[in-house]
Each structure stands twice: as C-alpha cells, then as structure tokens.
Design a protein around this motif. Sequence first.
Motif, short mmCIF file in Angstrom:
data_model
loop_
_atom_site.label_atom_id
_atom_site.label_comp_id
_atom_site.label_asym_id
_atom_site.label_seq_id
_atom_site.Cartn_x
_atom_site.Cartn_y
_atom_site.Cartn_z
N THR A 57 0.84 -1.20 0.00
CA THR A 57 0.00 0.00 0.00
C THR A 57 0.87 1.26 0.00
N ALA A 58 1.91 1.25 0.82
CA ALA A 58 2.82 2.40 0.89
C ALA A 58 3.56 2.58 -0.43
N MET A 59 4.02 1.48 -1.03
CA MET A 59 4.74 1.58 -2.32
C MET A 59 3.85 2.17 -3.40
N ARG A 60 2.63 1.71 -3.45
CA ARG A 60 1.70 2.18 -4.48
C ARG A 60 1.36 3.66 -4.27
N ALA A 132 1.12 0.08 9.73
CA ALA A 132 1.21 1.04 8.63
C ALA A 132 2.57 1.72 8.61
N GLU A 133 3.07 2.14 9.77
CA GLU A 133 4.36 2.83 9.81
C GLU A 133 5.51 1.90 9.44
N VAL A 134 5.50 0.70 9.98
CA VAL A 134 6.57 -0.25 9.67
C VAL A 134 6.44 -0.71 8.21
N GLY A 135 5.22 -0.81 7.72
CA GLY A 135 5.02 -1.12 6.30
C GLY A 135 5.62 -0.05 5.40
N SER A 136 5.46 1.22 5.78
CA SER A 136 6.07 2.31 5.01
C SER A 136 7.59 2.24 5.06
#
Length: 146
Positions: A57-60, A132-136
């Motif tokens: 999600t973060a990459m997109r 969400a933060e670690v995913g980013s």
Amino acid sequence: MAYPPRLAHLATRSVVVAKLTPTYARAHNIDEEEAAQRLSQALQGRLLTSLLEQAWTAMRGKAKRLDDEGLVEKVAATLSDRPQRPGRTAELTPAWSAFLVLADLEAGTASEAARRVMESPEGRQRAQAGLAEVGSFLAAELTRGR
C-alpha cells in the motif's frame, strides 16, 4: 492477498527480517542474532502477510509513475545484489513500539499484560498504526537503491 504474489517471493521472511533486525535489536537492547531469531519467529504467520500488505500500500502510494509490475521490478532490482542487506535503524515512535509489541506477542516473548493491552480497542488501533508505519519503512527499504 492485497499485493502481487511475486512480492512475497522477493520479500521473503528472511529478507523482511534482515530489514527490520537493526531497529528491533536496538529497541530491545539485544544483539542482532537474537533479534533476527525473534523476528523470524514472529513473522512465521499472519504478521508477515499484514506487513507486506501495508508495504505494498505504501509503495503504491509513493510511486505514482510506476504500475504494479514496475513496482515489483523495482523491488527485484533493489534486492538483486544483496537481498539480506540489513535495513537502516528506524527512529522509534509510538507506532513502531506498537509493532514491536505485536512482534513480541507473535514470537511468544511478550507478557500476558501486553497481550491484554493489544487486544483492547486502543491497542488494536495502535497496532494498525504500527503496521502502517513499519510497512512504510519496509516499502522504503525494498525500493531504495536503483
């Protein structure tokens, strides 16, 4: 699964562990070998899937010019030479701390009190913010370089 299957083939558990180990080790004040073992244990199940979904999600969200295939190719290029390259050490925030508690719960190293806190409505909200933060952070690690 909200991300392309190839992402999971590139960003394997061992790759994700390598990217998160420096921050986990610093936060827990343990050596990197023990940190990697704990993270590997924590990421055996659903936590890895959730983390990859958040990273995708973060990459997109960041790569407006690339389509899904282009993003996956960027990850492949980044990981081509040194997939086990350690990630940068992230600055700890409340969201990162929530993720670390989630990882400890999955690894079986957190207390029962921590489990009860994370099962509360506020705990679930903080856990989602942590993912969400670690995913980013993971998205940035998987796409930096080339």
